[in-house]
Write an enzyme that holds these catalytic residues in place. Structure first.
Site, PDB file in Angstrom:
ATOM      1  N   ASP A  42      -1.908   6.030  -6.280  1.00  0.00           N
ATOM      2  CA  ASP A  42      -2.281   5.115  -5.194  1.00  0.00           C
ATOM      3  C   ASP A  42      -2.388   3.692  -5.702  1.00  0.00           C
ATOM      4  OD1 ASP A  42      -3.275   4.388  -2.555  1.00  0.00           O
ATOM      5  OD2 ASP A  42      -5.250   4.233  -3.487  1.00  0.00           O
TER       6      ASP A  42
ATOM      7  N   ASP B 141       0.840  -1.193   0.000  1.00  0.00           N
ATOM      8  CA  ASP B 141       0.000   0.000   0.000  1.00  0.00           C
ATOM      9  C   ASP B 141       0.875   1.242   0.000  1.00  0.00           C
ATOM     10  OD1 ASP B 141      -1.900   1.939   0.301  1.00  0.00           O
ATOM     11  OD2 ASP B 141      -2.847   1.095   2.075  1.00  0.00           O
TER      12      ASP B 141
END
Length: 439
Positions: free
Chosen positions: A319, A115
């Site tokens: 992201d 992440d």
């Protein structure tokens, strides 16, 4: 042995050796780690009866609003200067890509979600109430240690306050997704990444889970953000503040991409754009998106809808956890409307995708180009359109951000990043993008 028999023996030997040599789920090498989609054939979390791949993507994209809300809540708070694995904060609602790591001595294999918008790592630990198996066993590691509440890392994860007298371990709580939370002990142990070992790596050892454990990454999370608890910060000079990944297509059978750590082996000729830093949320990777073109038309949008503003958190981030790219509503509406002008309707909706049309009109679909400072990214068609399972419909694979008070953030998501080498060079404050088939 006659000639024919010898020939048959040779061919058989070659076939056997070739079969043995092909590993559809290869292990990591050097500082390269295999990146596996959570539903891929090489993932321990693959679903036996997942249905069509498009229904899987639609289901994953349905979690995007929760994640974008989470990201927007971070950038809106001027107090969120440090890495917040904090009580009451929401993290991502789903994890899409996992990497193999080894934690402890001897190393225990874990498949952790990567992440780029988180910093601290955490894993479920043995005796965890509500966690799924397998878990990390601290007692089986000779190098494991829990950390005291007085250490700086405890402040960085916003752990619970120390008692008035005496020593205590650092504990912290975190709300995750919409209906689950966990408590963890801040700990240290050796982290193995391919051929590399990082000693005394700080992470959360999860002790208990409340609510729905199914929304948590089953074997933990590895933070690749820019804050002090992230992999880049904790690895020191080992990776020189550089990493890159190539995310495989959702449609690839084995879903194997790569996470490349350090400057060695990164593309030499790669186009770059500056990385921008938000002092109120230094974890996130901001870039300067200056415009979007649909075909040859530069879509008209108000500049303030794209401009980076650290005070409000407005701007654009890259992201790894959001599935489809999300723009603030006026920007998305302008892109969608121009796209519809150039493609023959009628249009229908499938899940988050509101611009679906008959696939026979796909040749009319214009390319979409993201314009960054110093870099234009013309999306391949597979990063622009998603097709129905029957192949009869094609949909524009983007959507509007959730319409809430903090909806100021544009998010370039992982579907638009697939089969691209995305390089994060934090040391030189730049982000690079190069075409690469990583399936």
């Amino acid at each position: 042995m006659d000639v024919f028999t010898a020939f048959i023996f040779l061919i058989s030997t070659l076939l056997v050796s070739t079969t043995k040599g092909f590993d559809p789920c290869p292990s990591s090498k050097g500082s390269d780690l295999s990146v596996i989609h959570v539903h891929g054939q090489c993932s321990p979390f693959k679903q036996q009866n997942a249905g069509s791949w498009v229904s899987t993507v639609v289901n994953m994209a349905s979690h995007d609003p929760a994640r974008v809300n989470y990201l927007s809540s971070l950038v809106a708070s001027p107090k969120a200067t440090n890495v917040p694995i904090a009580s009451g904060q929401q993290a991502l609602n789903t994890g899409n890509y996992v990497v193999r790591v080894k934690l402890g001595s001897p190393g225990q294999l874990m498949f952790m979600v990567l992440d780029t918008s988180r910093d601290a790592a955490w894993v479920p630990c043995a005796a965890c109430a509500g966690c799924s198996s397998p878990t990390f066993s601290p007692n089986a590691s000779s190098t494991y240690a829990s950390l005291q509440c007085s250490v700086p890392q405890c402040t960085q994860v916003r752990g619970l306050s120390c008692p008035a007298t005496g020593a205590a371990e650092c504990y912290f709580n975190q709300t995750y997704g919409r209906d689950s939370s966990f408590s963890a002990t801040l700990s240290q142990d050796s982290l193995g990444l391919a051929a590399d070992t990082i000693p005394s790596y700080s992470f959360g050892c999860v002790n208990s889970v409340s609510g729905s454990a199914s929304t948590l990454p089953p074997q933990g999370l590895l933070g690749l953000g820019r804050g002090p608890m992230s992999l880049l910060s904790q690895s020191g000079s080992l990776y020189s503040g550089v990493f890159s990944y190539c995310l495989p297509s959702f449609k690839s059978y084995y879903f194997s991409g790569s996470l490349r750590l350090g400057s060695l082996g990164q593309p030499k000729n790669i186009r770059t754009t500056p990385l921008l830093r938000n002092p109120h949320r230094p974890t996130l990777y901001y870039v300067n998106l200056t415009g979007v073109s649909v075909g040859r038309v530069l879509v008209p949008v108000a500049p303030e809808l794209l401009t980076f503003d650290p005070n409000t958190g407005a701007g654009t981030i890259i992201d790894s956890g959001t599935v489809i790219t999300r723009f603030v509503e006026p920007v998305y509406a302008a892109i969608r409307d121009e796209f519809r002008k150039q493609v023959k309707g009628p249009f229908t909706t499938i899940g988050a995708f509101d611009t679906c049309f008959v696939a026979t009109n796909e040749d009319l679909a214009p390319p979409v180009t993201f314009h960054f400072s110093g870099l234009d990214l013309k999306l391949p068609v597979e990063n622009t359109l998603i097709h129905s399972s029957a192949g009869s419909l094609a949909c524009l694979a983007m959507a509007a951000a959730p319409n809430n008070v903090n909806s100021v953030l544009n998010v370039v998501a992982n579907l638009q990043q697939q089969n691209l080498r995305i390089m994060f060079d934090v040391t030189n404050s730049r982000l690079g993008i190069a075409r690469e088939l990583c399936n």
